[in-house]
Design a protein around this motif. Sequence first.
Motif, short mmCIF file in Angstrom:
data_model
loop_
_atom_site.label_atom_id
_atom_site.label_comp_id
_atom_site.label_asym_id
_atom_site.label_seq_id
_atom_site.Cartn_x
_atom_site.Cartn_y
_atom_site.Cartn_z
N TRP A 55 1.15 -1.52 0.20
CA TRP A 55 0.13 0.07 0.05
C TRP A 55 0.83 1.13 -0.40
O TRP A 55 2.24 1.15 0.84
N PHE A 56 0.84 2.27 -0.41
CA PHE A 56 1.60 3.30 -0.68
C PHE A 56 -0.02 4.09 -0.76
O PHE A 56 -1.23 4.37 -1.01
N ILE A 57 0.34 6.10 -0.04
CA ILE A 57 -0.96 6.89 -0.91
C ILE A 57 0.19 8.09 -1.73
O ILE A 57 2.04 8.10 -1.20
N GLY A 58 -0.26 8.24 -2.04
CA GLY A 58 -0.34 8.66 -3.43
C GLY A 58 -1.29 10.25 -3.93
O GLY A 58 -1.84 11.09 -3.11
N SER A 59 -1.18 11.28 -5.03
CA SER A 59 -1.66 12.59 -5.32
C SER A 59 -3.11 11.74 -6.01
O SER A 59 -1.97 11.51 -7.16
N ARG A 60 -3.97 12.10 -6.19
CA ARG A 60 -4.63 11.80 -7.64
C ARG A 60 -4.32 12.69 -8.66
O ARG A 60 -4.44 11.14 -9.35
N ASP A 61 -3.90 13.62 -8.71
CA ASP A 61 -4.02 14.37 -9.90
C ASP A 61 -1.80 14.22 -10.29
O ASP A 61 -1.95 14.73 -10.62
N ASP A 108 1.89 11.49 10.28
CA ASP A 108 1.68 13.60 10.05
C ASP A 108 3.13 13.62 9.28
O ASP A 108 3.05 14.41 8.75
N PHE A 109 3.75 12.92 8.75
CA PHE A 109 4.45 13.03 7.81
C PHE A 109 3.52 13.35 7.08
O PHE A 109 3.83 13.58 5.50
N TYR A 110 2.64 13.09 6.00
CA TYR A 110 1.60 12.74 5.35
C TYR A 110 1.27 14.55 4.72
O TYR A 110 1.06 15.04 4.07
N GLN A 111 1.20 15.07 6.06
CA GLN A 111 1.26 16.37 6.36
C GLN A 111 1.53 17.09 5.53
O GLN A 111 0.84 17.98 4.83
N THR A 112 2.74 17.16 5.37
CA THR A 112 3.60 17.60 4.08
C THR A 112 2.80 17.92 3.01
O THR A 112 2.97 18.73 2.00
N TYR A 113 2.26 17.14 2.67
CA TYR A 113 1.99 16.39 0.73
C TYR A 113 0.78 17.01 0.95
O TYR A 113 -0.21 17.42 -0.03
N PHE A 114 0.82 16.81 2.26
CA PHE A 114 -1.63 16.97 1.74
C PHE A 114 -1.78 17.65 3.46
O PHE A 114 -1.86 17.25 4.04
N PRO A 115 -2.25 19.10 2.46
CA PRO A 115 -2.32 20.13 4.14
C PRO A 115 -3.62 19.55 4.74
O PRO A 115 -3.74 19.84 5.93
N GLU A 119 -8.53 14.71 5.63
CA GLU A 119 -9.76 14.74 4.36
C GLU A 119 -9.00 15.65 3.06
O GLU A 119 -9.54 16.20 2.44
N ASP A 120 -7.98 15.86 2.87
CA ASP A 120 -7.87 16.55 1.08
C ASP A 120 -7.86 15.71 0.71
O ASP A 120 -7.62 14.20 0.16
N PRO A 121 -8.72 16.30 -0.77
CA PRO A 121 -9.23 15.67 -1.99
C PRO A 121 -8.49 14.94 -3.06
O PRO A 121 -8.49 14.25 -3.23
N ASN A 122 -6.83 15.00 -2.48
CA ASN A 122 -6.15 14.83 -3.31
C ASN A 122 -5.60 13.33 -2.58
O ASN A 122 -4.55 13.33 -4.08
#
Length: 167
Positions: A55-61, A108-115, A119-122
Amino acid sequence: MTDSTHPATRQEAVKTLAGLIKEVHFAMLTVQTGAGHLHAHPMTTQQVEFDGDIWFIGSRDSEQVRDMAARPQVNVSYSNPDKGVYVSVYGTAKLVEDRAKLDELWSDFYQTYFPQGKEDPNIQLIQIHAGGAEYWEGNGKIRSLLEFAKGLVGGKPDMGENETVRL
């Protein structure tokens, strides 16, 4: 280095791979672009037990996510040179919407990529279902260098183990 196809059961193969990649914090996820090129991206390894899915977390766009949606065959590679461990996993990517899984993977590491946080829609969850893997397991950096030197002076080096497993 031995080279064989390990006759392990799926469960044994998954357990072996889980042990090899457990302490690797970053992986390279390779996708195929629309032009047919292979493009690798560094991804943060999720701290969940490997069960045949990665599993990874990425940016939808992102271009990477668009490429996976169009061409889901991917490769994930792991490297831990200090321990002499290298793993290459091939599989199929699936873009997933699963709030419970996001809660499990989020840090919390992901907060940098998803401000906007979780809840970030991206945010896009990426599930890689592993089809198989190849791994190389040596004796660590120093031992591998000594074995390599042994080979240079005419001896037969023991460079570790190379296995191919099907999942």
